[in-house]
Enzyme design. Structure first.
Site, PDB file in Angstrom:
ATOM      1  N   ASP A 121       0.859  -1.198   0.000  1.00 34.78           N
ATOM      2  CA  ASP A 121       0.000   0.000   0.000  1.00 34.78           C
ATOM      3  C   ASP A 121       0.892   1.244   0.000  1.00 34.78           C
ATOM      4  O   ASP A 121       0.471   2.325   0.394  1.00 34.78           O
ATOM      5  CB  ASP A 121      -0.872  -0.057   1.274  1.00 34.78           C
ATOM      6  CG  ASP A 121      -2.079   0.865   1.229  1.00 34.78           C
ATOM      7  OD1 ASP A 121      -2.521   1.212   0.117  1.00 34.78           O
ATOM      8  OD2 ASP A 121      -2.592   1.228   2.298  1.00 34.78           O
ATOM      9  N   LYS A 161      -1.097  -1.205  -4.546  1.00 30.89           N
ATOM     10  CA  LYS A 161      -1.798   0.049  -4.870  1.00 30.89           C
ATOM     11  C   LYS A 161      -1.053   0.758  -5.990  1.00 30.89           C
ATOM     12  O   LYS A 161       0.158   0.957  -5.896  1.00 30.89           O
ATOM     13  CB  LYS A 161      -1.840   0.955  -3.636  1.00 30.89           C
ATOM     14  CG  LYS A 161      -2.385   2.346  -3.935  1.00 30.89           C
ATOM     15  CD  LYS A 161      -2.798   3.093  -2.703  1.00 30.89           C
ATOM     16  CE  LYS A 161      -1.642   3.567  -1.874  1.00 30.89           C
ATOM     17  NZ  LYS A 161      -2.086   4.136  -0.608  1.00 30.89           N
TER      18      LYS A 161
END
Ligand SMILES: C[S@@+](CC[C@H](N)C(=O)[O-])C[C@H]1O[C@@H](n2cnc3c(N)ncnc32)[C@H](O)[C@@H]1O
Length: 206
Positions: A121, A161
């Site tokens: 992330d 991400k």
């Protein structure tokens, strides 16, 4: 110092955000927990006994999700450039993922074993220059994909991400080369105005 209009707007949005309140109730350190929970609900990524690498982990809500779903079993290895308050059952390395020495310290924890799942992330600090920000973010994604190439088990999954923009299509293609399938996820907790999406590589080719 007076707050800028932008930071006031951010604060207002944060205070009114349903996921921020829910995170406080559920004991998660960040609203990002609900992104992973939603993706996991659909894709069943996290199972007891797994070895999970969490890249860009602070403040730690994804680690908390992984730990809660795995109970006492398995191991969670986390890395972030920022320090992170300890989480029981999470082994943490602080450092810049772009540095070889930091990766080496992280790999020491793995002791030569491959992980079952890699989640990333990571997001660089925003400079405000869209071209620079996109390039920096894409570089981190590429490093995370390299990590998966080297340290993820065949058959393992990789969630990352990615900000849509320059380099996105090439990155998607590179992921398709490594995984049996690649799907895009935009969980409800991910703000509509954000260009972020999550790419999930399922079944690393081996
Ligand atoms: C959106 S936050 C991650 C949130 C986390 N998934 C959670 O649930 O708490 C992105 C993180 O990436 C980290 N990061 C950015 N650049 C990094 C780098 N070069 N090396 C390591 N971590 C980095 C930031 O410090 C930040 O903590």
């Amino acid at each position: 110092m007076a707050r800028s209009k932008t930071s006031n707007a951010w604060l207002q949005e944060h205070v009114n955000d349903h996921y921020v309140h829910q995170a406080q109730k559920d004991g998660y350190r960040a609203r990002a927990a609900y992104k992973l929970l939603e993706i996991n609900e659909k894709d069943k990524l996290i199972r007891p006994g797994m070895w999970v690498a969490d890249l860009g982990a602070a403040p730690g809500s994804w680690c908390q999700v992984a730990r809660r779903l795995m109970g006492e079993s398995g191991r969670v290895f986390a890395l972030d450039i920022l320090d992170m308050d300890p989480i029981r059952g999470v082994e943490f390395v602080q450092g810049d993922f772009r540095e070889d020495e930091v990766l080496a310290r992280f790999l020491e924890l793995l002791d030569g074993r491959l992980v079952d799942l890699a989640i990333c992330d990571m997001a660089p600090n925003i400079t405000g220059n869209a071209v620079t920000d996109q390039a920096r973010s894409m570089y981190l994604c590429e490093l995370a994909l390299d990590f998966s190439r080297e340290h993820l088990k065949p058959g393992g999954h990789f969630l990352v991400k990615v900000f849509q923009g320059s380099g996105f299509t090439e990155y998607l293609e590179a992921m398709r080369g490594e995984f049996a399938s690649v799907v895009t996820r935009k969980p409800k907790a991910s703000r509509d105005r954000s260009s972020e999406v999550y790419l999930l590589g399922k079944g690393k080719k081996g």
